[in-house]
Every structure is written in structure tokens, then in C-alpha cells.
Design a protein around this motif. Structure first.
Motif, PDB file in Angstrom:
ATOM      1  N   GLU A  34       0.840  -1.201   0.000  1.00  0.00           N
ATOM      2  CA  GLU A  34       0.000   0.000   0.000  1.00  0.00           C
ATOM      3  C   GLU A  34       0.884   1.265   0.000  1.00  0.00           C
ATOM      4  N   LEU A  35       1.970   1.238   0.774  1.00  0.00           N
ATOM      5  CA  LEU A  35       2.863   2.406   0.840  1.00  0.00           C
ATOM      6  C   LEU A  35       3.480   2.681  -0.527  1.00  0.00           C
ATOM      7  N   ILE A  36       3.871   1.620  -1.227  1.00  0.00           N
ATOM      8  CA  ILE A  36       4.494   1.797  -2.546  1.00  0.00           C
ATOM      9  C   ILE A  36       3.478   2.406  -3.514  1.00  0.00           C
ATOM     10  N   LYS A  37       2.226   1.905  -3.471  1.00  0.00           N
ATOM     11  CA  LYS A  37       1.182   2.476  -4.337  1.00  0.00           C
ATOM     12  C   LYS A  37       1.000   3.966  -4.040  1.00  0.00           C
ATOM     13  N   ARG A  38       0.946   4.280  -2.749  1.00  0.00           N
ATOM     14  CA  ARG A  38       0.715   5.688  -2.372  1.00  0.00           C
ATOM     15  C   ARG A  38       1.868   6.584  -2.810  1.00  0.00           C
ATOM     16  N   LEU A  39       3.098   6.120  -2.570  1.00  0.00           N
ATOM     17  CA  LEU A  39       4.255   7.003  -2.806  1.00  0.00           C
ATOM     18  C   LEU A  39       4.541   7.192  -4.288  1.00  0.00           C
ATOM     19  N   THR A  40       4.364   6.134  -5.103  1.00  0.00           N
ATOM     20  CA  THR A  40       4.679   6.302  -6.529  1.00  0.00           C
ATOM     21  C   THR A  40       3.672   7.241  -7.191  1.00  0.00           C
ATOM     22  N   GLY A  41       2.447   7.335  -6.646  1.00  0.00           N
ATOM     23  CA  GLY A  41       1.436   8.214  -7.247  1.00  0.00           C
ATOM     24  C   GLY A  41       1.378   9.598  -6.613  1.00  0.00           C
ATOM     25  N   ARG A  42       2.225   9.844  -5.629  1.00  0.00           N
ATOM     26  CA  ARG A  42       2.151  11.120  -4.911  1.00  0.00           C
ATOM     27  C   ARG A  42       2.685  12.271  -5.767  1.00  0.00           C
ATOM     28  N   ARG A  43       2.003  13.387  -5.743  1.00  0.00           N
ATOM     29  CA  ARG A  43       2.461  14.604  -6.410  1.00  0.00           C
ATOM     30  C   ARG A  43       2.300  15.762  -5.426  1.00  0.00           C
ATOM     31  N   ILE A  44       3.266  16.691  -5.452  1.00  0.00           N
ATOM     32  CA  ILE A  44       3.284  17.784  -4.474  1.00  0.00           C
ATOM     33  C   ILE A  44       3.269  19.112  -5.226  1.00  0.00           C
ATOM     34  N   CYS A  45       2.599  20.105  -4.636  1.00  0.00           N
ATOM     35  CA  CYS A  45       2.591  21.432  -5.257  1.00  0.00           C
ATOM     36  C   CYS A  45       3.912  22.147  -4.939  1.00  0.00           C
ATOM     37  N   ARG A  46       4.555  22.654  -5.992  1.00  0.00           N
ATOM     38  CA  ARG A  46       5.814  23.373  -5.809  1.00  0.00           C
ATOM     39  C   ARG A  46       5.638  24.649  -5.000  1.00  0.00           C
ATOM     40  N   LYS A  47       4.427  25.242  -5.091  1.00  0.00           N
ATOM     41  CA  LYS A  47       4.227  26.553  -4.469  1.00  0.00           C
ATOM     42  C   LYS A  47       3.773  26.422  -3.016  1.00  0.00           C
ATOM     43  N   CYS A  48       2.709  25.616  -2.764  1.00  0.00           N
ATOM     44  CA  CYS A  48       2.147  25.614  -1.402  1.00  0.00           C
ATOM     45  C   CYS A  48       2.379  24.298  -0.650  1.00  0.00           C
ATOM     46  N   GLY A  49       2.937  23.280  -1.320  1.00  0.00           N
ATOM     47  CA  GLY A  49       3.257  22.042  -0.613  1.00  0.00           C
ATOM     48  C   GLY A  49       2.101  21.066  -0.481  1.00  0.00           C
ATOM     49  N   GLU A  50       0.917  21.432  -0.981  1.00  0.00           N
ATOM     50  CA  GLU A  50      -0.252  20.546  -0.910  1.00  0.00           C
ATOM     51  C   GLU A  50       0.064  19.213  -1.603  1.00  0.00           C
ATOM     52  N   SER A  51      -0.448  18.112  -1.008  1.00  0.00           N
ATOM     53  CA  SER A  51      -0.124  16.790  -1.534  1.00  0.00           C
ATOM     54  C   SER A  51      -1.322  16.182  -2.262  1.00  0.00           C
ATOM     55  N   TYR A  52      -1.069  15.537  -3.399  1.00  0.00           N
ATOM     56  CA  TYR A  52      -2.132  14.880  -4.186  1.00  0.00           C
ATOM     57  C   TYR A  52      -1.700  13.453  -4.492  1.00  0.00           C
ATOM     58  N   HIS A  53      -2.657  12.659  -5.033  1.00  0.00           N
ATOM     59  CA  HIS A  53      -2.299  11.330  -5.548  1.00  0.00           C
ATOM     60  C   HIS A  53      -2.976  11.179  -6.899  1.00  0.00           C
ATOM     61  N   ILE A  54      -2.216  10.702  -7.896  1.00  0.00           N
ATOM     62  CA  ILE A  54      -2.770  10.682  -9.255  1.00  0.00           C
ATOM     63  C   ILE A  54      -4.035   9.821  -9.357  1.00  0.00           C
ATOM     64  N   ALA A  55      -4.178   8.785  -8.503  1.00  0.00           N
ATOM     65  CA  ALA A  55      -5.391   7.955  -8.569  1.00  0.00           C
ATOM     66  C   ALA A  55      -6.353   8.227  -7.415  1.00  0.00           C
ATOM     67  N   PHE A  56      -5.845   8.339  -6.182  1.00  0.00           N
ATOM     68  CA  PHE A  56      -6.731   8.414  -5.000  1.00  0.00           C
ATOM     69  C   PHE A  56      -7.204   9.829  -4.676  1.00  0.00           C
ATOM     70  N   ASN A  57      -6.427  10.832  -5.075  1.00  0.00           N
ATOM     71  CA  ASN A  57      -6.798  12.219  -4.743  1.00  0.00           C
ATOM     72  C   ASN A  57      -6.265  13.140  -5.840  1.00  0.00           C
ATOM     73  N   PRO A  58      -6.782  12.962  -7.084  1.00  0.00           N
ATOM     74  CA  PRO A  58      -6.203  13.715  -8.198  1.00  0.00           C
ATOM     75  C   PRO A  58      -6.607  15.184  -8.159  1.00  0.00           C
ATOM     76  N   PRO A  59      -5.758  16.073  -8.685  1.00  0.00           N
ATOM     77  CA  PRO A  59      -6.149  17.483  -8.770  1.00  0.00           C
ATOM     78  C   PRO A  59      -7.234  17.622  -9.846  1.00  0.00           C
ATOM     79  N   ARG A  60      -8.009  18.718  -9.799  1.00  0.00           N
ATOM     80  CA  ARG A  60      -9.069  18.910 -10.803  1.00  0.00           C
ATOM     81  C   ARG A  60      -8.467  19.007 -12.191  1.00  0.00           C
ATOM     82  N   GLN A  61      -7.319  19.698 -12.286  1.00  0.00           N
ATOM     83  CA  GLN A  61      -6.649  19.856 -13.577  1.00  0.00           C
ATOM     84  C   GLN A  61      -5.289  19.157 -13.476  1.00  0.00           C
ATOM     85  N   GLU A  62      -4.953  18.359 -14.458  1.00  0.00           N
ATOM     86  CA  GLU A  62      -3.745  17.540 -14.369  1.00  0.00           C
ATOM     87  C   GLU A  62      -2.499  18.393 -14.050  1.00  0.00           C
ATOM     88  N   ASP A  63      -1.750  17.969 -13.033  1.00  0.00           N
ATOM     89  CA  ASP A  63      -0.481  18.611 -12.653  1.00  0.00           C
ATOM     90  C   ASP A  63      -0.603  20.059 -12.176  1.00  0.00           C
TER      91      ASP A  63
END
Ligand code: AMP
Length: 214
Positions: free
Chosen positions: A119-148
Motif C-alpha cells: 500500500e505504501l508503494i502504491k501511495r508514494l509512486t502516485g504522490r504529487r506535491i505542489c511546488r508553491k504551497c506544498g499541498e499533496s495529491y495522488h494521481i489515482a486516489f486524490n487527483p487534482p481537478r486539472q492535471e499537474d
């Protein structure tokens, strides 16, 4: 409220720490965030830490202990703090004990968030972070409204260098070898709360609140 959030990379420590900051109005102290900031600014600390971080290894104890010693002396820590990602070795935990007793502060809780490795590997490989505010997303479990693109500040999302699969496996091994022994360290002090880390963010927040306010 003075507490430690313990758990492997990807268990949700950072997310839960932010909720605890809102609830208890105490600072989150993340050694990972402090080191990444130092790296971005190219300070001597950042330069020294970079090689270790890129490989998923722990930076030497003396560097992180110094960061924490300085941070805990600041005024905003008197009422409480949430340590996120520190301590990560028994030597760091012992140095923390010494610092806290010098500052006449006592640790109340260690929350150990438990999640299995796949589960940790799934979470970490899909994790994406905002360069500006540090907010964390996941490409499958918590995707941003607009890609990247960050929902909150429109900043660009990026993948941390140490969230690539090879480095993740190193980080998980380092956790098992060097950080997991802290579970018995804090159990022996009678301040350990194991928290099941699977479920929604809100469910885990509820488990944490129930553990610290029984
Ligand atoms: P994190 O954001 O907590 O996953 O930390 C990212 C990286 O920073 C780790 O893989 C380590 O290289 C380094 N780091 C963060 N906290 C510590 C610590 N307490 N001790 C040693 N290295 C740390």
C-alpha cells in the motif's frame, strides 16, 4: 499537546500533522520539509543533506538533532508541537529526550501510523506535491481537478525525486532497520498509540483524536 507522529514514508504523517495543527493550534515540525527547504535554497545544510536524501538514506543524526534543538527553543513550541519525521533513529530519540528535559518540556503522545508495504508503494509512486504551497495529491486516489495543477494555488505539481520506486524501496528498508525500533522505545515509556493507517483521511484523524482524548 506535545507529540510525535511515527510511521513509514507514505503512511499519511504529513497529512495528519496538518489536521492536528488546525485542531490544536500548535506547530508541525517536519525535518523532511526543513531539509527540502534548505536544499532548495542551497544552504550548507541542504548541500550536505542532498546526497543522502537522493538515495533515500537518513541524513546524519547530528544534523537533524541540531535542527530540532534550535526549533524546539522557539517560543511557539512552549504550548506544544507535532514532530513529523523526527526522531528516526534511537540515537535521535535519546537526543530528543535530553533536549526536552533541558527545556523542561515533556512528551505526551507518540502516534504510530501503521500501513503495509505494498500500500505504501502504491501511495508514494502516485504522490504529487505542489511546488508553491506544498499541498499533496495522488494521481489515482486524490487527483487534482486539472492535471499537474494545484487546486488551491494553481502551482505546478511535481514528483519528489525520492518518490521513485527504487528509492522508495530503500526508504522502506531504512524505516524497518532504523526507525521501527522506536515503536518499542516509546511503548516502554507508555506513550505509544498504534493507529491503523488504512481508510479515509477523516477516519484516521478520528482514530488519532480518540487515542489522544480517550
Ligand atoms: P520525509 O519528508 O520525512 O520523508 O524525509 C525525506 C528525507 O529527508 C528522508 O528520506 C531523509 O533522507 C531525510 N530526513 C528527514 N527527516 C530525517 C531524520 N529525522 N533523520 C534523518 N534523515 C531525515
Amino acid at each position: 499537546m506535545k507529540m510525535i507522529l511515527l510511521g513509514p514514508p507514505g503512511c499519511g504523517k504529513g497529512t495528519q500533522a496538518k489536521n492536528l495543527v488546525d485542531t490544536y493550534k500548535i506547530p508541525q515540525i517536519s525535518t523532511g520539509d526543513i531539509l527540502r527547504e534548505a536544499l532548495k535554497k542551497g544552504t550548507p545544510l541542504g548541500v550536505e543533506a542532498k546526497g543522502y536524501m537522493d538515495q533515500g538514506l537518513l541524513v546524519p543524526d547530528n544534523l537533524v538533532v541540531k535542527i530540532i534543538e534550535e526549533r524546539l527553543q522557539q517560543e511557539d513550541c512552549k504550548r506544544g508541537f507535532i514532530l513529523d519525521g523526527f526522531p528516526r533513529t534511537v540515537a535521535q530519540a535519546e537526543a530528543l529526550d535530553a533536549t526536552l528535559s533541558r527545556l523542561e518540556l515533556n512528551l505526551e503522545h507518540t502516534l504510530s501510523i501503521e500501513v503495509d508495504e505494498e500500500e505504501l508503494i502504491k501511495r508514494l509512486t502516485g504522490r504529487r506535491i505542489c511546488r508553491k504551497c506544498g499541498e499533496s495529491y495522488h494521481i489515482a486516489f486524490n487527483p487534482p481537478r486539472q492535471e499537474d495543477i494545484c487546486n488551491s494555488c494553481q502551482g505546478e505539481l511535481y514528483q519528489r525525486d525520492d518518490d521513485l520506486e527504487g528509492t522508495i524501496r530503500n526508504r522502506l528498508k531504512v524505516y524497518q532497520d532504523q526507525t521501527a525500533p522506536l515503536i518499542s522505545f516509546y511503548k516502554n515509556k507508555n506513550i505509544l498509540h498504534p493507529i491503523a493507517g488504512l481508510g479515509s483521511i477523516e477516519e484516521i484523524t478520528e482514530r488519532i483524536n480518540a487515542a489522544i482524548n480517550p
